[in-house]
Design a protein around this motif. Sequence first.
Motif, PDB file in Angstrom:
ATOM      1  N   LEU A   1       0.827  -1.203   0.000  1.00 21.55           N
ATOM      2  CA  LEU A   1       0.000   0.000   0.000  1.00 21.55           C
ATOM      3  C   LEU A   1       0.866   1.260   0.000  1.00 21.55           C
ATOM      4  O   LEU A   1       0.600   2.224  -0.735  1.00 21.55           O
ATOM      5  N   ARG A   2       1.904   1.244   0.812  1.00 20.30           N
ATOM      6  CA  ARG A   2       2.806   2.398   0.861  1.00 20.30           C
ATOM      7  C   ARG A   2       3.556   2.554  -0.460  1.00 20.30           C
ATOM      8  O   ARG A   2       3.765   3.668  -0.936  1.00 20.30           O
TER       9      ARG A   2
ATOM     10  N   LEU B   1       2.440   6.524  -7.020  1.00 20.86           N
ATOM     11  CA  LEU B   1       1.456   7.494  -7.490  1.00 20.86           C
ATOM     12  C   LEU B   1       1.984   8.915  -7.348  1.00 20.86           C
ATOM     13  O   LEU B   1       1.858   9.743  -8.258  1.00 20.86           O
ATOM     14  N   VAL B   2       2.622   9.198  -6.218  1.00 23.95           N
ATOM     15  CA  VAL B   2       3.192  10.533  -5.988  1.00 23.95           C
ATOM     16  C   VAL B   2       4.315  10.816  -6.989  1.00 23.95           C
ATOM     17  O   VAL B   2       4.402  11.908  -7.557  1.00 23.95           O
TER      18      VAL B   2
ATOM     19  N   ALA C   1       4.045  10.324   1.985  1.00 30.02           N
ATOM     20  CA  ALA C   1       4.012   8.908   1.608  1.00 30.02           C
ATOM     21  C   ALA C   1       5.049   8.087   2.361  1.00 30.02           C
ATOM     22  O   ALA C   1       5.087   6.856   2.219  1.00 30.02           O
ATOM     23  N   LEU C   2       5.885   8.742   3.163  1.00 31.72           N
ATOM     24  CA  LEU C   2       6.913   8.037   3.924  1.00 31.72           C
ATOM     25  C   LEU C   2       6.401   7.741   5.340  1.00 31.72           C
ATOM     26  O   LEU C   2       5.595   8.490   5.885  1.00 31.72           O
TER      27      LEU C   2
ATOM     28  N   LEU D   1      12.487   0.656   4.441  1.00 32.44           N
ATOM     29  CA  LEU D   1      11.841   1.784   5.109  1.00 32.44           C
ATOM     30  C   LEU D   1      10.320   1.673   5.034  1.00 32.44           C
ATOM     31  O   LEU D   1       9.613   1.831   6.040  1.00 32.44           O
ATOM     32  N   LEU D   2       9.793   1.377   3.858  1.00 24.75           N
ATOM     33  CA  LEU D   2       8.345   1.306   3.692  1.00 24.75           C
ATOM     34  C   LEU D   2       7.733   0.129   4.440  1.00 24.75           C
ATOM     35  O   LEU D   2       6.545   0.147   4.768  1.00 24.75           O
ATOM     36  N   GLY D   3       8.525  -0.898   4.708  1.00 22.87           N
ATOM     37  CA  GLY D   3       8.023  -2.054   5.430  1.00 22.87           C
ATOM     38  C   GLY D   3       8.108  -1.915   6.937  1.00 22.87           C
ATOM     39  O   GLY D   3       7.653  -2.798   7.669  1.00 22.87           O
TER      40      GLY D   3
END
Length: 259
Positions: A8-9, A15-16, A56-57, A207-209
């Motif tokens: 999802l992240r 998208l950004v 988004a982070l 990082l996103l996880g």
Amino acid sequence: MKKVRLYLRLARLLLVISLGTLLAGGITLLERLVRHDLMPTRQRLTRWFLARLAGALPFRLQVKGELPRQPMLWVSNHVSWTDIPLLGMLTPLSFLSKAEVRTWPVAGWLAHKAGTLFIRRGSGDSGLLSQQLGNHLQRGRNLLIFPEGTTTDGLGLRTFHGRLLSSAIDSGVYIQPVAIRYLRDGKPCSVAPFIGDDDMLSHLLRLLGSELGEVQIQLLTPIASRELNRNALARAAQQAISQALFGTAVLREEESRAA
């Protein structure tokens, strides 16, 4: 659940970035049509884009201090590539970055279109670069540099190099010291630093996880540049940031010996 969060992240981030690519392409086309440099517009759009990128982070952001009301040379410690969106969302800024970033897929092109100035280590063009920085500041544009010259793990500071600060002295603008710190459960974060052999993709996925981390940004008291030479100015900025981060103006032991 962790994989779902990661996907999802990652989808939001892509998208950004896609939106940023459209914006950069649009402003490039507009500049070709009007045959005019639209840097102020680029900076404002870049700030808007970096705010979305920062959102988004996986960070909770806390900002202390007042944004300067006049153009300044921002000077910050450097922990990760994420410093750029987190600081760039605060005000219209241009950045000074290592030349390698220009070759990064998509991100390098976006950085170039946002007005980033690139420096190649050991190229011997410091005089020309200082002139470019000075021209940027004299036109009333904020500029941010990382005078350590590289990222760290956030546990200490490397020596601040003063040669790039001469542009502030020549332009008569103040230095805006900025301290940025990454925390996780109240302790220094080991996930956010982008150091050593890290590659962009691996670091991004890691990082996103991860769970949400905390970022503290402190805008410190501006320093008058004309009262000091460039090396003294670098030391003053380094001491201010070290005091804000660690409560002391001392460097890492190995960095103190090297200095």
